[in-house]
Design an enzyme around this catalytic site. Structure first.
Site, PDB file in Angstrom:
ATOM      1  CB  SER A 206      -0.969   0.004   1.180  1.00 47.33           C
ATOM      2  OG  SER A 206      -0.318  -0.343   2.378  1.00 47.33           O
ATOM      3  CG  HIS A 259      -1.282   3.803   3.711  1.00 48.68           C
ATOM      4  ND1 HIS A 259      -2.579   3.530   4.101  1.00 48.68           N
ATOM      5  CD2 HIS A 259      -0.708   2.588   3.492  1.00 48.68           C
ATOM      6  CE1 HIS A 259      -2.777   2.220   4.120  1.00 48.68           C
ATOM      7  NE2 HIS A 259      -1.646   1.642   3.747  1.00 48.68           N
TER       8      HIS A 259
END
Length: 278
Positions: A206, A259
């Site tokens: 991610s 992230h």
């Protein structure tokens, strides 16, 4: 050719295309990564096409549109449509992306499968991040390889869908070198951030995905008309997902700082590449 409208639904695009054809307004449908674009020639009939579009958008289920499709022979039933989708899904999957995108995709799937079958525990494993300092630079792959580790089906599906979609666009348009730089730059930035700000026990693609999000969105903004772009609606959705992670509203544990720093890495790379025109 002029883009008259961008449809999200192929059936709607085809119905209106058939209707315009019946009115002797030449047009064609072109599919990009997000929409079905209805293209029309610049002609005296363009104002009429735009007026007809307004009427269609107000009532796309009007029987006159369906009847035209039947007469032109382009209306397919659901089973025909599904058969078409199934017959093309593999070729579409392959053609959308390149070797690097597919290789990362496959490696993540293999690692996740082996983990699920109990062949090894991802943390600790040879792919996990360093657990102590000073770092052993003879194992420098650990700065990157946590990106290949996933801990649930939802985790890997979410990451790989976005990786394939956005990574495929970048690799096809900007080449293998660019997607490799983006992958390593965002992976290392994301992994270091998560390590220093939280703990060494994490994994997932991610951070790289958010690197792609930042890169595609900003590159598209700085280079109008580029094939590498991300619509604002998708960007806002992913930013909301990022915020929900920080306020703990998601159903899974996420590496929030990975992230965030991955996103920042993608934005930086997009700005640099746009500035020096590469």
């Amino acid at each position: 050719m002029f883009t008259l409208h961008q449809f999200q639904n192929l059936r709607a695009a085809q119905a209106f295309s058939d209707y315009l054809t019946a009115l002797n307004i030449k047009n064609k449908i072109q599919h990009d990564d997000f929409y079905y674009q209805l293209l029309i020639e610049q002609s005296p009939l363009l104002p009429r096409a735009q007026a007809e579009l307004e009427l269609f958008l107000q009532n796309p289920n009007d029987p006159k549109y369906i009847s035209v499709s039947w007469h032109t022979g382009t209306t397919n039933n659901d089973s025909d449509h599904l058969a078409y989708v199934h017959s093309n899904i593999i070729s579409n999957f392959i053609s959308h992306a390149g070797l690097i995108t597919h290789s990362v995709f496959a490696f993540c799937v293999v690692i996740f499968t082996l983990t699920s079958l109990g062949f090894f525990n991802p943390i600790p494993s040879v792919f996990a991040f360093f657990t102590q300092q000073p770092f052993d630079y003879t194992q420098s792959w650990r700065f990157v390889t946590p990106a290949f580790l996933h801990f649930s089906l939802l985790h890997i599906v979410f990451n790989l869908l976005w990786w394939w979609q956005l990574g495929g666009i970048v690799e096809k348009q900007h080449g293998k070198q660019r997607i490799l730089i983006l992958f390593f730059f965002s992976a290392v930035a994301a992994n270091l951030a998560q390590y220093y700000l939280v703990s060494p026990y994490f994994g997932g693609l991610s951070g790289v995905v958010y690197g792609l999000v930042g890169y595609c969105w900003l590159y598209g903004k700085l280079n109008k008309g580029s094939e590498v772009n991300l619509p604002n609606s998708y960007f806002i959705f992913l930013m909301a997902w990022l915020v929900f992670g920080f306020v703990d509203l998601l159903p899974v544990n996420v590496a929030n700082y990975a992230h965030l720093l991955g996103l920042f890495a993608g934005l930086v790379l997009a700005a640099i590449c746009s500035k020096i025109k590469i």
